[in-house]
Design an enzyme around this catalytic site. Structure first.
Site, PDB file in Angstrom:
ATOM      1  N   LYS A  13       0.986  -1.149  -0.102  1.00 25.45           N
ATOM      2  CA  LYS A  13      -0.057  -0.385   0.396  1.00 25.45           C
ATOM      3  C   LYS A  13       0.829   1.758  -0.171  1.00 25.45           C
ATOM      4  CE  LYS A  13      -2.332  -1.159   3.362  1.00 25.45           C
ATOM      5  NZ  LYS A  13      -2.016  -2.532   3.821  1.00 25.45           N
ATOM      6  N   ARG A  88      -9.754   0.850   9.417  1.00 27.85           N
ATOM      7  CA  ARG A  88      -8.831  -0.518   9.559  1.00 27.85           C
ATOM      8  C   ARG A  88     -10.010  -1.460  10.440  1.00 27.85           C
ATOM      9  NH1 ARG A  88      -2.881   0.574   8.716  1.00 27.85           N
ATOM     10  NH2 ARG A  88      -1.663  -1.328   9.185  1.00 27.85           N
ATOM     11  N   ARG A 127      11.955  -5.357   4.912  1.00 28.35           N
ATOM     12  CA  ARG A 127      11.374  -4.170   4.104  1.00 28.35           C
ATOM     13  C   ARG A 127      12.128  -3.299   5.479  1.00 28.35           C
ATOM     14  NH1 ARG A 127       5.466  -1.628   5.266  1.00 28.35           N
ATOM     15  NH2 ARG A 127       5.506  -3.004   6.947  1.00 28.35           N
ATOM     16  N   ARG A 160      11.923  -0.828  10.499  1.00 29.15           N
ATOM     17  CA  ARG A 160      10.338  -0.758  11.368  1.00 29.15           C
ATOM     18  C   ARG A 160      11.017  -1.674  12.903  1.00 29.15           C
ATOM     19  NH1 ARG A 160       5.012   0.575   8.507  1.00 29.15           N
ATOM     20  NH2 ARG A 160       4.427  -0.583   9.921  1.00 29.15           N
ATOM     21  N   ARG A 171      -0.017  -8.485  14.304  1.00 26.83           N
ATOM     22  CA  ARG A 171      -0.597  -8.160  12.909  1.00 26.83           C
ATOM     23  C   ARG A 171      -1.315  -8.704  11.843  1.00 26.83           C
ATOM     24  NH1 ARG A 171       3.792  -4.380  10.824  1.00 26.83           N
ATOM     25  NH2 ARG A 171       2.739  -3.286   9.871  1.00 26.83           N
TER      26      ARG A 171
HETATM   27  P1  ADP Z   1       2.602  -1.702   3.693  1.00 26.00           P
HETATM   28  O1  ADP Z   1       2.170  -0.077   3.277  1.00 26.00           O
HETATM   29  O2  ADP Z   1       0.809  -2.395   2.882  1.00 26.00           O
HETATM   30  O3  ADP Z   1       2.598  -2.127   4.818  1.00 26.00           O
HETATM   31  P2  ADP Z   1       4.367  -1.665   1.655  1.00 26.00           P
HETATM   32  O4  ADP Z   1       4.281  -0.411   0.609  1.00 26.00           O
HETATM   33  O5  ADP Z   1       5.868  -0.843   2.895  1.00 26.00           O
HETATM   34  O6  ADP Z   1       3.848  -2.166   2.282  1.00 26.00           O
HETATM   35  O7  ADP Z   1       5.584  -2.742   1.119  1.00 26.00           O
HETATM   36  C1  ADP Z   1       5.838  -4.017   2.105  1.00 26.00           C
HETATM   37  C2  ADP Z   1       7.589  -4.256   1.544  1.00 26.00           C
HETATM   38  O8  ADP Z   1       6.926  -5.226   0.309  1.00 26.00           O
HETATM   39  C3  ADP Z   1       8.292  -3.281   1.098  1.00 26.00           C
HETATM   40  O9  ADP Z   1       9.279  -3.356   1.992  1.00 26.00           O
HETATM   41  C4  ADP Z   1       8.389  -3.425  -0.290  1.00 26.00           C
HETATM   42  O10 ADP Z   1       9.375  -2.838  -1.101  1.00 26.00           O
HETATM   43  C5  ADP Z   1       8.249  -4.847  -0.534  1.00 26.00           C
HETATM   44  N1  ADP Z   1       6.858  -4.018  -1.898  1.00 26.00           N
HETATM   45  C6  ADP Z   1       5.868  -3.652  -2.316  1.00 26.00           C
HETATM   46  N2  ADP Z   1       5.387  -4.398  -3.270  1.00 26.00           N
HETATM   47  C7  ADP Z   1       6.125  -5.040  -3.805  1.00 26.00           C
HETATM   48  C8  ADP Z   1       6.082  -5.854  -5.047  1.00 26.00           C
HETATM   49  N3  ADP Z   1       4.816  -6.280  -5.819  1.00 26.00           N
HETATM   50  N4  ADP Z   1       6.786  -7.251  -5.133  1.00 26.00           N
HETATM   51  C9  ADP Z   1       7.943  -7.122  -3.874  1.00 26.00           C
HETATM   52  N5  ADP Z   1       7.717  -6.068  -2.575  1.00 26.00           N
HETATM   53  C10 ADP Z   1       7.303  -5.291  -2.186  1.00 26.00           C
HETATM   54  P1  AMP Z   2       1.065   0.537   8.731  1.00 18.71           P
HETATM   55  O1  AMP Z   2       2.217   2.247   8.966  1.00 18.71           O
HETATM   56  O2  AMP Z   2      -0.118   1.467   8.778  1.00 18.71           O
HETATM   57  O3  AMP Z   2       1.979  -0.707   8.683  1.00 18.71           O
HETATM   58  O4  AMP Z   2       0.934   1.205  10.216  1.00 18.71           O
HETATM   59  C1  AMP Z   2       0.887   0.778  11.203  1.00 18.71           C
HETATM   60  C2  AMP Z   2       0.337   0.662  12.642  1.00 18.71           C
HETATM   61  O5  AMP Z   2       0.191   1.658  12.816  1.00 18.71           O
HETATM   62  C3  AMP Z   2      -0.455  -0.633  12.913  1.00 18.71           C
HETATM   63  O6  AMP Z   2      -0.309  -1.493  12.795  1.00 18.71           O
HETATM   64  C4  AMP Z   2      -1.474  -0.068  13.848  1.00 18.71           C
HETATM   65  O7  AMP Z   2      -0.975  -0.209  15.464  1.00 18.71           O
HETATM   66  C5  AMP Z   2      -1.081   1.454  14.375  1.00 18.71           C
HETATM   67  N1  AMP Z   2      -1.992   2.417  12.797  1.00 18.71           N
HETATM   68  C6  AMP Z   2      -1.862   2.189  11.713  1.00 18.71           C
HETATM   69  N2  AMP Z   2      -3.494   3.171  10.910  1.00 18.71           N
HETATM   70  C7  AMP Z   2      -4.365   2.210  11.661  1.00 18.71           C
HETATM   71  C8  AMP Z   2      -5.723   2.122  12.013  1.00 18.71           C
HETATM   72  N3  AMP Z   2      -6.449   3.253  10.883  1.00 18.71           N
HETATM   73  N4  AMP Z   2      -6.014   2.092  12.861  1.00 18.71           N
HETATM   74  C9  AMP Z   2      -5.634   2.208  14.335  1.00 18.71           C
HETATM   75  N5  AMP Z   2      -4.397   1.504  14.081  1.00 18.71           N
HETATM   76  C10 AMP Z   2      -3.398   2.274  12.991  1.00 18.71           C
END
Ligand code: ADP
Ligand code: AMP
Length: 215
Positions: A13, A88, A127, A160, A171
């Site tokens: 995302k 969420r 990541r 992270r 999660r």
């Molecule tokens: P989210 O925001 O949904 O938690 P991220 O965009 O941070 O996910 O992506 C999670 C990890 O996967 C990151 O390290 C990113 O670089 C990698 N990633 C994202 N999209 C892809 C893809 N299509 N193929 C492989 N790796 C990906």
């Molecule tokens: P993310 O960066 O989207 O992976 O979010 C990291 C963490 O922030 C999540 O695991 C939750 O603990 C908190 N968080 C982010 N968005 C929300 C939401 N909409 N509602 C509740 N907790 C959230």
């Protein structure tokens, strides 16, 4: 354009949100990023959020909903926005719907980035993020050009705290229990669109642009 991005943690995302936000000139609003900024600044909101985030659990709805409503009323949201990580929970989705209704607005789409659970652990534990500018990388699938350094601003990238194997599994549980029901929530309202998130990053983006272009 008003878009909600849905999908499990690690679906991509944040990665896609950056490109969508550039292409469509709409702000990328990531609740996770807002919480992390508050944590780094040690604000009361950050202190509250950290207690939940470190355990892989959700920050309570009331805190999160108020924070997002405030953000959506800022000037840069006038022509639309891209929500990443919100809603969420069904409560949050209902609150967003009420907020939109009260302004006679609606979402253009809730875009689900579909990725099977089997992909998630490797995506999340690999990541790396830039603590200064928020850029996101992956040690295997999207490494920074200079090892360990952010391409955008040159800071050291970090892992992270909630991307460890143990927290990732919590999660994912939270996602299945609390967030997955939103897929039906948006399907019932004819707002759901779905993209195959197992493709390469640029292919996912191309598919998203095709979907958004056909709305
Ligand atoms: P989210 O925001 O949904 O938690 P991220 O965009 O941070 O996910 O992506 C999670 C990890 O996967 C990151 O390290 C990113 O670089 C990698 N990633 C994202 N999209 C892809 C893809 N299509 N193929 C492989 N790796 C990906
Ligand atoms: P993310 O960066 O989207 O992976 O979010 C990291 C963490 O922030 C999540 O695991 C939750 O603990 C908190 N968080 C982010 N968005 C929300 C939401 N909409 N509602 C509740 N907790 C959230």
């Amino acid at each position: 354009m008003k878009i909600v991005l849905l999908g499990p943690p690690g679906a991509g995302k944040g990665t896609q949100a950056k490109s969508i936000s550039n292409r469509y000139s709409i702000p990328h609003i990531s609740t996770g990023d807002i919480f992390r900024k508050n944590i780094s600044e040690n604000t009361p909101l950050g202190i509250e959020a950290k207690k939940h985030i470190d355990k892989g659990q959700l920050v309570p709805d009331e805190v999160t909903i108020n924070m997002v409503k405030d953000r959506l009323q800022q000037d840069d949201c006038k022509n639309g926005y891209l929500l990443d990580g919100f809603p969420r929970t069904v409560n949050q989705a209902e609150a967003l719907q009420e907020f939109l209704n009260s302004r006679n607005e609606d979402l253009d789409t809730a875009l689900l980035i579909e990725v099977p659970t089997g992909f998630i652990l490797e995506r999340m534990t690999g990541r790396r993020v830039c603590p200064s500018c928020g850029a996101s990388y992956h040690i295997k699938f999207n490494p920074p050009t200079a090892q360990g350094k952010c391409d955008v601003c040159g800071s050291d990238v970090i892992q992270r705290k909630d991307d460890t194997e143990e927290t990732v599994s919590e999660r994912l549980d939270v996602y299945e229990r609390q967030t997955q029901p939103l897929i039906d929530f948006y399907k019932e309202r004819n707002l759901l669109s779905t993209v195959d998130g197992t493709q390469a990053i640029n292919e996912v983006f191309e598919s998203i642009c095709n979907i958004l272009g056909s709305l």
